[in-house]
Design a protein around this motif. Structure first.
Motif, PDB file in Angstrom:
ATOM      1  N   PRO A  92       0.435  -0.886 -10.969  1.00 22.63           N
ATOM      2  CA  PRO A  92       0.956  -1.546 -12.183  1.00 22.63           C
ATOM      3  C   PRO A  92       0.286  -2.902 -12.391  1.00 22.63           C
ATOM      4  N   ILE A  93       0.079  -3.246 -13.649  1.00 18.16           N
ATOM      5  CA  ILE A  93      -0.605  -4.508 -13.974  1.00 18.16           C
ATOM      6  C   ILE A  93       0.200  -5.721 -13.493  1.00 18.16           C
ATOM      7  N   ASP A  94       1.534  -5.527 -13.402  1.00 16.45           N
ATOM      8  CA  ASP A  94       2.370  -6.646 -12.950  1.00 16.45           C
ATOM      9  C   ASP A  94       2.866  -6.435 -11.511  1.00 16.45           C
ATOM     10  N   ALA A  95       2.053  -5.740 -10.700  1.00 20.76           N
ATOM     11  CA  ALA A  95       2.460  -5.446  -9.308  1.00 20.76           C
ATOM     12  C   ALA A  95       2.733  -6.746  -8.539  1.00 20.76           C
ATOM     13  N   THR A  96       3.714  -6.683  -7.669  1.00 20.51           N
ATOM     14  CA  THR A  96       4.069  -7.865  -6.872  1.00 20.51           C
ATOM     15  C   THR A  96       3.112  -7.975  -5.682  1.00 20.51           C
ATOM     16  N   PRO A  97       3.028  -9.155  -5.038  1.00 18.85           N
ATOM     17  CA  PRO A  97       2.171  -9.266  -3.851  1.00 18.85           C
ATOM     18  C   PRO A  97       2.527  -8.227  -2.781  1.00 18.85           C
ATOM     19  N   GLU A  98       3.816  -7.898  -2.668  1.00 16.62           N
ATOM     20  CA  GLU A  98       4.232  -6.894  -1.661  1.00 16.62           C
ATOM     21  C   GLU A  98       3.649  -5.524  -2.026  1.00 16.62           C
ATOM     22  N   GLN A  99       3.723  -5.171  -3.322  1.00 18.92           N
ATOM     23  CA  GLN A  99       3.185  -3.862  -3.751  1.00 18.92           C
ATOM     24  C   GLN A  99       1.676  -3.807  -3.547  1.00 18.92           C
ATOM     25  N   LEU A 100       1.007  -4.927  -3.804  1.00 15.25           N
ATOM     26  CA  LEU A 100      -0.455  -4.961  -3.646  1.00 15.25           C
ATOM     27  C   LEU A 100      -0.836  -4.826  -2.177  1.00 15.25           C
ATOM     28  N   THR A 101      -0.082  -5.513  -1.324  1.00 12.49           N
ATOM     29  CA  THR A 101      -0.366  -5.440   0.117  1.00 12.49           C
ATOM     30  C   THR A 101      -0.147  -4.007   0.611  1.00 12.49           C
ATOM     31  N   GLN A 102       0.934  -3.394   0.095  1.00 15.04           N
ATOM     32  CA  GLN A 102       1.234  -2.009   0.494  1.00 15.04           C
ATOM     33  C   GLN A 102       0.084  -1.083   0.091  1.00 15.04           C
ATOM     34  N   LYS A 103      -0.452  -1.302  -1.100  1.00 15.77           N
ATOM     35  CA  LYS A 103      -1.551  -0.452  -1.584  1.00 15.77           C
ATOM     36  C   LYS A 103      -2.781  -0.628  -0.677  1.00 15.77           C
ATOM     37  N   ALA A 104      -3.087  -1.918  -0.370  1.00 14.08           N
ATOM     38  CA  ALA A 104      -4.257  -2.182   0.480  1.00 14.08           C
ATOM     39  C   ALA A 104      -4.046  -1.528   1.844  1.00 14.08           C
ATOM     40  N   ARG A 105      -2.826  -1.595   2.346  1.00 12.27           N
ATOM     41  CA  ARG A 105      -2.531  -0.988   3.657  1.00 12.27           C
ATOM     42  C   ARG A 105      -2.785   0.522   3.624  1.00 12.27           C
ATOM     43  N   GLU A 106      -2.287   1.167   2.549  1.00 10.64           N
ATOM     44  CA  GLU A 106      -2.489   2.630   2.426  1.00 10.64           C
ATOM     45  C   GLU A 106      -3.979   2.970   2.424  1.00 10.64           C
ATOM     46  N   LEU A 107      -4.746   2.165   1.676  1.00 13.67           N
ATOM     47  CA  LEU A 107      -6.177   2.454   1.550  1.00 13.67           C
ATOM     48  C   LEU A 107      -6.919   2.221   2.864  1.00 13.67           C
ATOM     49  N   LEU A 108      -6.484   1.210   3.606  1.00 13.89           N
ATOM     50  CA  LEU A 108      -7.248   0.821   4.800  1.00 13.89           C
ATOM     51  C   LEU A 108      -6.877   1.613   6.059  1.00 13.89           C
ATOM     52  N   ARG A 109      -5.613   2.031   6.173  1.00 12.73           N
ATOM     53  CA  ARG A 109      -5.183   2.704   7.422  1.00 12.73           C
ATOM     54  C   ARG A 109      -6.135   3.844   7.816  1.00 12.73           C
ATOM     55  N   GLU A 110      -6.431   4.651   6.866  1.00 11.48           N
ATOM     56  CA  GLU A 110      -7.298   5.801   7.062  1.00 11.48           C
ATOM     57  C   GLU A 110      -8.675   5.360   7.595  1.00 11.48           C
ATOM     58  N   LYS A 111      -9.136   4.226   7.078  1.00 12.74           N
ATOM     59  CA  LYS A 111     -10.482   3.741   7.431  1.00 12.74           C
ATOM     60  C   LYS A 111     -10.556   3.334   8.899  1.00 12.74           C
ATOM     61  N   TYR A 112      -9.480   2.761   9.436  1.00 11.79           N
ATOM     62  CA  TYR A 112      -9.499   2.373  10.855  1.00 11.79           C
ATOM     63  C   TYR A 112      -9.713   3.607  11.724  1.00 11.79           C
TER      64      TYR A 112
END
Ligand code: SF4
Length: 462
Positions: free
Chosen positions: A174-194
């Motif tokens: 969402p364009i108005d995503a909160t910092p928590e939502q953004l961090t959660q998204k980054a976490r989802e994207l990165l976990r797999e990469k580790y």
């Protein structure tokens, strides 16, 4: 003037009048200042701690030839491997050789200024190796195709709205995503990469001589994941990061945390002393430490300026600097920006190209005041200016101008030989550009003070 210096001036001029930039930086540094005030209040004797930290680092820097081999011997004993790299090209070559031996195709990285210094991401990508940043701030600037803005907080120049917009465009959050939502998204994207990465690459906040360990400090836990899942871990660390003993961490960890982010202690502090042992279940199969010189010994050779190697990269001097706050981190166009960047870059990358940074200061002394290891930063800036002049790095016209000025100032008859009108003409002709378009050139009085004094005396006698 070199092109680097001209670009610096142009960008500084632009940034200083960018009100949106100023608003974001003032907000972020304002929050930092409040947190740091709370963090520093926890020290019983802050001045004593800073003095002790200075003395220990001074001892280390004066005895690198003893402490670095001690670190190496202890790290080798635990099965680690040490690579000495004179410059960026050597470090890149050695890292690539490790990757090629292991047929590695993907790298996961935690925040590290030394990897920025050797342009590792670009180098690996050129060789077909994907290198992904896992620190949230670094990940954001990597998505934007930018360099870190600050040595501790790489995305300090961005507001949460700008980051939400970036994630919306890249990942449809969402364009108005909160910092928590953004961090959660980054976490989802990165976990797999580790899990998939062949190699984990980190820097190192301290190298500990007596145990042969690399100390990592971070707030997100991503460095732990980078050093735990992949089979190979490479830590790239500047040779000045050494401290004598593990016991010294009780001084440096709180100093780094409080001056860096205002915390009593950073959330994750990890000591790594080699690859996974035979009875351990976690950790890499191979661990390398690249000891990076890349200009540090040039600085070490400068007796008066070598204290700049004491730096623990807390970023406090950047946040305190009125110039940094106005022109921003990217304007410096160097890996290390702000006051510390201005003093070390000319030694790391060449005085000729980077001497202009010695003038990017109001010399207010705030940087020296806030430094947890008591580096006399503003004095170092003056010493760099002195050295640039002594090495004839300044333009010929400037050299001649200063020589004439000195001669004139030391000789009354020279000063009085020409009137104020001519002096004003000289100022307009030769100094207008250097004085800058935002300041009005001072006007020299038609008659000098000495002349007026003489005349007054004469009138009184008459
Ligand atoms: S020079 Fe001092 S204040 Fe600046 S980053 Fe280094 S340790 Fe921190």
């Amino acid at each position: 003037m070199t092109k680097v210096a001209a670009d610096f001036l142009e960008q500084a001029d632009e940034k200083a009048f960018d009100l949106a930039h100023r608003k974001t930086i003032s907000f972020n540094i304002g929050r930092y200042d409040a947190a740091v005030a709370r963090g520093l209040a926890k020290f019983e004797n802050l001045e004593g701690s800073k003095r002790k930290a200075h003395v220990i680092k001074w001892k280390v820097i004066e005895n690198l030839d003893k402490f670095l081999p001690e670190f190496e011997a202890n790290f080798l004993k635990r099965g680690g491997k040490v690579i000495w790299a004179n410059d960026a090209a050597e470090a890149q070559k050695e890292i690539l050789a490790i990757m090629q031996r292991a047929q590695a195709k993907t790298v996961i990285k935690s925040k590290s200024m030394t990897t920025e210094e050797i342009h590792l991401n670009e180098f690996l990508e050129k060789h077909g190796i994907e290198s992904l940043e896992s620190d949230l701030g670094e990940y954001i600037v990597q998505l934007l195709g930018q360099k870190p803005y600050h040595i501790v907080t790489p995305a300090m120049h961005l507001s949460k709205e700008e980051i939400a917009k970036l994630f919306h465009e890249k990942f449809q959050t969402p364009i108005d995503a909160t910092p928590e939502q953004l961090t959660q998204k980054a976490r989802e994207l990165l976990r797999e990469k580790y899990l998939r990465a062949d190699v984990g690459i980190t820097g190192g906040n301290f190298l500990i001589a007596d145990t042969g360990s690399v100390a990592l400090t971070e707030n997100e836990g991503n460095a732990r994941l980078c050093t735990t899942f992949p089979k190979i871990h490479i830590a790239i660390v500047g040779i000045e990061k050494i401290i004598p003993s593990i016991a010294d961490l009780d001084l440096y960890w709180p100093l780094l945390a409080s001056h860096g982010t205002g915390q009593n202690l950073t959330v994750y502090n990890t000591l790594l002393s080699g690859p996974r042992g035979p009875h351990e279940s976690d950790g890499p199969e191979e661990m390398y430490v690249v000891l990076l010189d890349n200009g540090r010994t040039n600085l070490l050779a400068q007796k008066e300026q070598r204290q700049a190697l004491n730096c623990i990269r807390c970023g406090a001097c950047l946040n305190a600097c009125p110039v940094y706050k106005n022109i921003g981190g990217h304007t410096y166009n160097t890996t290390y920006s702000g006051p510390i960047g201005s003093i070390i870059t000319p030694h790391f990358k060449g005085m000729k190209e980077f001497k202009h940074l010695s003038y990017a200061s109001s010399l207010c002394g705030k940087c020296s005041e806030v430094c947890p290891v008591k580096i006399d930063i503003h004095q170092m800036l003056l010493l760099n200016r002195r050295d640039a002049a002594a090495e004839h790095q300044n333009p010929k016209a400037e050299e001649i101008g200063w020589k004439l000025w000195k001669k004139g100032m030391l000789k009354r008859s020279w000063m009085d030989a020409v009137g104020g009108k001519f002096k004003n003409f000289l100022l307009q002709k030769f100094f207008k550009k250097a004085w800058g378009k935002y300041r009005e050139m001072p006007q020299v009085a038609p008659k000098s003070f000495a002349k007026q004094w003489e005349e007054q005396k004469k009138t009184k006698l008459e």
